[in-house]
Design a protein around this motif. Sequence first.
Motif, PDB file in Angstrom:
ATOM      1  N   GLY A 168       0.787  -1.227   0.000  1.00  0.00           N
ATOM      2  CA  GLY A 168       0.000   0.000   0.000  1.00  0.00           C
ATOM      3  C   GLY A 168       0.818   1.276   0.000  1.00  0.00           C
ATOM      4  N   LYS A 169       2.123   1.166  -0.271  1.00  0.00           N
ATOM      5  CA  LYS A 169       2.998   2.341  -0.301  1.00  0.00           C
ATOM      6  C   LYS A 169       3.101   2.868  -1.739  1.00  0.00           C
ATOM      7  CE  LYS A 169       4.686   2.312   4.024  1.00  0.00           C
ATOM      8  NZ  LYS A 169       4.657   3.478   4.924  1.00  0.00           N
ATOM      9  N   TYR A 170       3.099   4.202  -1.872  1.00  0.00           N
ATOM     10  CA  TYR A 170       3.209   4.805  -3.206  1.00  0.00           C
ATOM     11  C   TYR A 170       4.677   4.925  -3.634  1.00  0.00           C
ATOM     12  CZ  TYR A 170      -1.690   6.106  -3.736  1.00  0.00           C
ATOM     13  OH  TYR A 170      -3.052   6.067  -3.913  1.00  0.00           O
ATOM     14  N   ILE A 171       4.915   4.650  -4.917  1.00  0.00           N
ATOM     15  CA  ILE A 171       6.241   4.794  -5.507  1.00  0.00           C
ATOM     16  C   ILE A 171       6.169   5.841  -6.618  1.00  0.00           C
ATOM     17  CG2 ILE A 171       8.098   3.641  -6.799  1.00  0.00           C
ATOM     18  CD1 ILE A 171       7.820   2.493  -4.022  1.00  0.00           C
ATOM     19  N   ALA A 172       7.091   6.818  -6.593  1.00  0.00           N
ATOM     20  CA  ALA A 172       7.233   7.789  -7.691  1.00  0.00           C
ATOM     21  C   ALA A 172       8.416   7.325  -8.532  1.00  0.00           C
ATOM     22  CB  ALA A 172       7.477   9.183  -7.140  1.00  0.00           C
ATOM     23  N   PRO A 173       8.164   6.688  -9.685  1.00  0.00           N
ATOM     24  CA  PRO A 173       9.265   6.073 -10.435  1.00  0.00           C
ATOM     25  C   PRO A 173      10.338   7.047 -10.902  1.00  0.00           C
ATOM     26  CG  PRO A 173       7.224   6.065 -11.731  1.00  0.00           C
ATOM     27  CD  PRO A 173       6.866   6.477 -10.340  1.00  0.00           C
ATOM     28  N   ALA A 174       9.959   8.300 -11.211  1.00  0.00           N
ATOM     29  CA  ALA A 174      10.934   9.245 -11.767  1.00  0.00           C
ATOM     30  C   ALA A 174      12.128   9.463 -10.839  1.00  0.00           C
ATOM     31  CB  ALA A 174      10.254  10.573 -12.076  1.00  0.00           C
ATOM     32  N   ALA A 175      11.889   9.528  -9.533  1.00  0.00           N
ATOM     33  CA  ALA A 175      12.975   9.780  -8.583  1.00  0.00           C
ATOM     34  C   ALA A 175      13.994   8.632  -8.603  1.00  0.00           C
ATOM     35  CB  ALA A 175      12.407   9.961  -7.180  1.00  0.00           C
ATOM     36  N   LEU A 176      13.502   7.405  -8.649  1.00  0.00           N
ATOM     37  CA  LEU A 176      14.396   6.241  -8.698  1.00  0.00           C
ATOM     38  C   LEU A 176      15.115   6.174 -10.046  1.00  0.00           C
ATOM     39  CD1 LEU A 176      12.044   3.619  -6.992  1.00  0.00           C
ATOM     40  CD2 LEU A 176      14.251   4.388  -6.109  1.00  0.00           C
ATOM     41  N   GLU A 177      14.386   6.488 -11.110  1.00  0.00           N
ATOM     42  CA  GLU A 177      14.988   6.447 -12.452  1.00  0.00           C
ATOM     43  C   GLU A 177      16.133   7.441 -12.579  1.00  0.00           C
ATOM     44  OE1 GLU A 177      10.822   5.005 -14.558  1.00  0.00           O
ATOM     45  OE2 GLU A 177      11.467   7.084 -14.720  1.00  0.00           O
ATOM     46  N   ASN A 178      15.980   8.614 -11.988  1.00  0.00           N
ATOM     47  CA  ASN A 178      17.037   9.627 -12.062  1.00  0.00           C
ATOM     48  C   ASN A 178      18.298   9.153 -11.350  1.00  0.00           C
ATOM     49  OD1 ASN A 178      15.619  11.410 -13.614  1.00  0.00           O
ATOM     50  ND2 ASN A 178      14.951  12.692 -11.919  1.00  0.00           N
ATOM     51  N   ARG A 179      18.133   8.441 -10.243  1.00  0.00           N
ATOM     52  CA  ARG A 179      19.298   7.903  -9.526  1.00  0.00           C
ATOM     53  C   ARG A 179      20.031   6.867 -10.392  1.00  0.00           C
ATOM     54  NH1 ARG A 179      19.613   9.084  -4.089  1.00  0.00           N
ATOM     55  NH2 ARG A 179      17.760  10.037  -3.146  1.00  0.00           N
ATOM     56  N   LEU A 180      19.274   6.011 -11.048  1.00  0.00           N
ATOM     57  CA  LEU A 180      19.876   4.962 -11.879  1.00  0.00           C
ATOM     58  C   LEU A 180      20.536   5.539 -13.131  1.00  0.00           C
ATOM     59  CD1 LEU A 180      16.959   2.396 -11.544  1.00  0.00           C
ATOM     60  CD2 LEU A 180      19.277   2.038 -10.690  1.00  0.00           C
ATOM     61  N   MET A 181      19.917   6.583 -13.694  1.00  0.00           N
ATOM     62  CA  MET A 181      20.444   7.177 -14.927  1.00  0.00           C
ATOM     63  C   MET A 181      21.791   7.867 -14.717  1.00  0.00           C
ATOM     64  SD  MET A 181      18.836   6.688 -17.745  1.00  0.00           S
ATOM     65  CE  MET A 181      19.437   8.053 -18.738  1.00  0.00           C
ATOM     66  N   ALA A 182      22.191   8.033 -13.462  1.00  0.00           N
ATOM     67  CA  ALA A 182      23.506   8.625 -13.195  1.00  0.00           C
ATOM     68  C   ALA A 182      24.621   7.696 -13.658  1.00  0.00           C
ATOM     69  CB  ALA A 182      23.651   8.914 -11.702  1.00  0.00           C
ATOM     70  N   ASN A 183      24.320   6.409 -13.813  1.00  0.00           N
ATOM     71  CA  ASN A 183      25.322   5.440 -14.244  1.00  0.00           C
ATOM     72  C   ASN A 183      25.531   5.532 -15.749  1.00  0.00           C
ATOM     73  OD1 ASN A 183      26.130   2.590 -15.263  1.00  0.00           O
ATOM     74  ND2 ASN A 183      26.621   2.573 -13.083  1.00  0.00           N
ATOM     75  N   GLN A 184      26.779   5.665 -16.169  1.00  0.00           N
ATOM     76  CA  GLN A 184      27.068   5.903 -17.581  1.00  0.00           C
ATOM     77  C   GLN A 184      26.909   4.679 -18.474  1.00  0.00           C
ATOM     78  OE1 GLN A 184      30.882   7.616 -16.973  1.00  0.00           O
ATOM     79  NE2 GLN A 184      30.019   9.521 -16.181  1.00  0.00           N
ATOM     80  N   SER A 185      26.699   3.509 -17.871  1.00  0.00           N
ATOM     81  CA  SER A 185      26.461   2.302 -18.672  1.00  0.00           C
ATOM     82  C   SER A 185      25.003   2.209 -19.124  1.00  0.00           C
ATOM     83  CB  SER A 185      26.818   1.047 -17.866  1.00  0.00           C
ATOM     84  OG  SER A 185      28.185   1.028 -17.556  1.00  0.00           O
ATOM     85  N   ILE A 186      24.152   3.058 -18.546  1.00  0.00           N
ATOM     86  CA  ILE A 186      22.708   2.948 -18.771  1.00  0.00           C
ATOM     87  C   ILE A 186      22.224   4.045 -19.707  1.00  0.00           C
ATOM     88  CG2 ILE A 186      20.463   3.134 -17.622  1.00  0.00           C
ATOM     89  CD1 ILE A 186      21.746   1.836 -15.165  1.00  0.00           C
ATOM     90  N   GLU A 187      21.408   3.656 -20.689  1.00  0.00           N
ATOM     91  CA  GLU A 187      20.836   4.638 -21.607  1.00  0.00           C
ATOM     92  C   GLU A 187      19.413   5.009 -21.213  1.00  0.00           C
ATOM     93  OE1 GLU A 187      19.645   4.737 -26.277  1.00  0.00           O
ATOM     94  OE2 GLU A 187      21.715   4.230 -25.791  1.00  0.00           O
ATOM     95  N   MET A 188      18.604   4.007 -20.813  1.00  0.00           N
ATOM     96  CA  MET A 188      17.219   4.289 -20.437  1.00  0.00           C
ATOM     97  C   MET A 188      16.789   3.364 -19.309  1.00  0.00           C
ATOM     98  SD  MET A 188      15.212   5.201 -23.963  1.00  0.00           S
ATOM     99  CE  MET A 188      14.233   6.421 -23.115  1.00  0.00           C
ATOM    100  N   VAL A 189      15.818   3.845 -18.505  1.00  0.00           N
ATOM    101  CA  VAL A 189      15.330   3.097 -17.348  1.00  0.00           C
ATOM    102  C   VAL A 189      13.823   3.235 -17.243  1.00  0.00           C
ATOM    103  CG1 VAL A 189      15.410   2.882 -14.828  1.00  0.00           C
ATOM    104  CG2 VAL A 189      17.445   3.587 -16.046  1.00  0.00           C
ATOM    105  N   CYS A 190      13.179   2.165 -16.821  1.00  0.00           N
ATOM    106  CA  CYS A 190      11.755   2.229 -16.480  1.00  0.00           C
ATOM    107  C   CYS A 190      11.547   1.481 -15.174  1.00  0.00           C
ATOM    108  CB  CYS A 190      10.909   1.591 -17.590  1.00  0.00           C
ATOM    109  SG  CYS A 190       9.124   1.609 -17.254  1.00  0.00           S
ATOM    110  N   VAL A 191      11.185   2.210 -14.118  1.00  0.00           N
ATOM    111  CA  VAL A 191      10.914   1.593 -12.813  1.00  0.00           C
ATOM    112  C   VAL A 191       9.445   1.199 -12.753  1.00  0.00           C
ATOM    113  CG1 VAL A 191      10.744   2.034 -10.332  1.00  0.00           C
ATOM    114  CG2 VAL A 191      12.807   2.698 -11.579  1.00  0.00           C
ATOM    115  N   SER A 192       9.202  -0.041 -12.349  1.00  0.00           N
ATOM    116  CA  SER A 192       7.840  -0.575 -12.317  1.00  0.00           C
ATOM    117  C   SER A 192       7.669  -1.430 -11.066  1.00  0.00           C
ATOM    118  CB  SER A 192       7.598  -1.395 -13.605  1.00  0.00           C
ATOM    119  OG  SER A 192       6.254  -1.768 -13.720  1.00  0.00           O
ATOM    120  N   GLY A 193       6.539  -2.141 -10.978  1.00  0.00           N
ATOM    121  CA  GLY A 193       6.337  -3.038  -9.828  1.00  0.00           C
ATOM    122  C   GLY A 193       5.055  -2.810  -9.058  1.00  0.00           C
ATOM    123  N   ALA A 194       3.998  -2.351  -9.754  1.00  0.00           N
ATOM    124  CA  ALA A 194       2.700  -2.171  -9.078  1.00  0.00           C
ATOM    125  C   ALA A 194       2.244  -3.502  -8.480  1.00  0.00           C
ATOM    126  CB  ALA A 194       1.668  -1.662 -10.079  1.00  0.00           C
TER     127      ALA A 194
END
Length: 555
Positions: A431-457
């Motif tokens: 029952g906890k809300y997740i804002a995917p953009a905040a997590l995606e921005n943290r992951l996108m800091a890694n230079q090996s990654i081009e795109m990210v989509c956080v999910s898991g409803a």
Amino acid sequence: MITTNKLPLDLIYHWESTIGDSLYLTQPIGNGQVDEFTWRRAADEARRMAAYLKSMDLPAGSSIGLISKNCAHWVMADWAIWMSGYVSVPIYPTLNATTVAYILEHSECKALFVGKLDDWDMMKPGVPETMHCISFPSSPPTDFVTWNDIIRDTAPLEGEVKREAGELATLVYTSGSTGQPKGVMLSFANLAFAAEGATQTLGLSPNERMLSYLPLAHVFERAFVEFGSLYNGFQLFFAESLDTFVADVQRAQPTLFLSVPRLWVKFQHGVLQKMPQKKLNVLLKIPIVSGVIKKKILNGLGLGKVKLAGSGSAPLSNDVLSWYRSLGLELLEGYGMSENVAYSHMNKRGRSRIGYVGEALPGVEVRISDNGEVLIKSPATMMGYFKDEERTRETMSEDGFLKTGDKGELDEMGRLKLTGRTKEMFKTSKGKYIAPAALENRLMANQSIEMVCVSGANQTNPFALVLLNENLRPQMADPVVRKTVEAELNALRDEVNRAVDPHEKLAFIAVVTDEWSIENSFLTPTLKLKRNVVEAAYESEVEGWYAERKSVVWH
């Protein structure tokens, strides 16, 4: 507060009469050659095309479609539509036939300009056979009447056609990350207010140079590039193709350069492929060498003369912003929507804060609702959605504020931080809300990654779908490289999980190999993720991934 009596057509006539012999549009035509348009020539061709459109005797205010990649004729066609008393309807040059057909029908288009396109055969079935079409010089082979023939055979429209400030100027169809695109109605007053405000804020002059390459069908490029040049009288350059992009930037030597996050990341990856970060860090610490290296990198990107660089359309990770700053390029993020001509917030030089999209632009009111939603009001706010009063009412507050659908917060200087999309937030099984953009921005800091989509409803914890950068993807067949990347992603997951609340901790990172592109509908024409499409593509795998109980899984 901004006040302007100058509407777009007024500015065309102004530059035509005052600096008519100055270069305005530089259009590549292949083999390193260009076709150059002075203000007088551009206005003359627009006047001739306007006379032709008027001869079709369509009802006043009719919609005229415009489907083409960016080129000089795109801009002149836009002008001609306005001069003839009609409404321009830009269409992304990457849409499929179904969406093209929907926009043409919904907007009630009476004619269509067909221009520079990579896959006309894909789009053509969406254009009714009865549609009157006009082809640009750069269009694929067609049987349509051509721009050049019309210009040759038609006398120019004389005098200065006036359009009222409150008249509908253009229908901008949103790129649609979910569902059918909506037709945003923008008036001449909306366009004028945004152009004047941007000019005032950025301190633009007739001496600027810009390269127009992001889709002009998107309001961001239209507002800051087409209208920016129109309201300041500066020169516009166009790109010929992806293969010639670097040469096109070098030709333009832009003083202003706007891009979107995915392209800024690609530029960074290109630099780091030639000069690894560790080596770059060492060189940037050596006083005399540092300046030479910074200049060499920016000149190599064609950005050596840029005095203002901007990023919009989606959030850019803090690490990427910091990386460009280390090279002496202060990337200023901005924020806006089709519904307000991309005119809302912008960081200012010397006042920017990483992680924030800046301060409200002149004439913009902003407030945060009780549920954390960002509400915006200004004279740039749309007239409404075309033929959709119900959705217009849902999107506007009773006192005229636009409900952006973005959650955000303001700091002590009034700078806005976006914390997620209200519609993108999802609940875990706890029952906890997740804002995917905040997590995606943290992951996108890694230079090996081009795109990210956080999910898991409806799962215990979220997970991340990750697309590696295009230089790494071909190397994943090598077990040694793959093992190294897996260790790096494991460490990244642990680093992110240490920084977030327990309910936000990532269960795992799933590395996917599919291309996420506009062509397969994973991305919108402005390179935003279509979450519903991405999530649906991997839905059948998710339960198995959770069952594996690994921190990194491979698709």
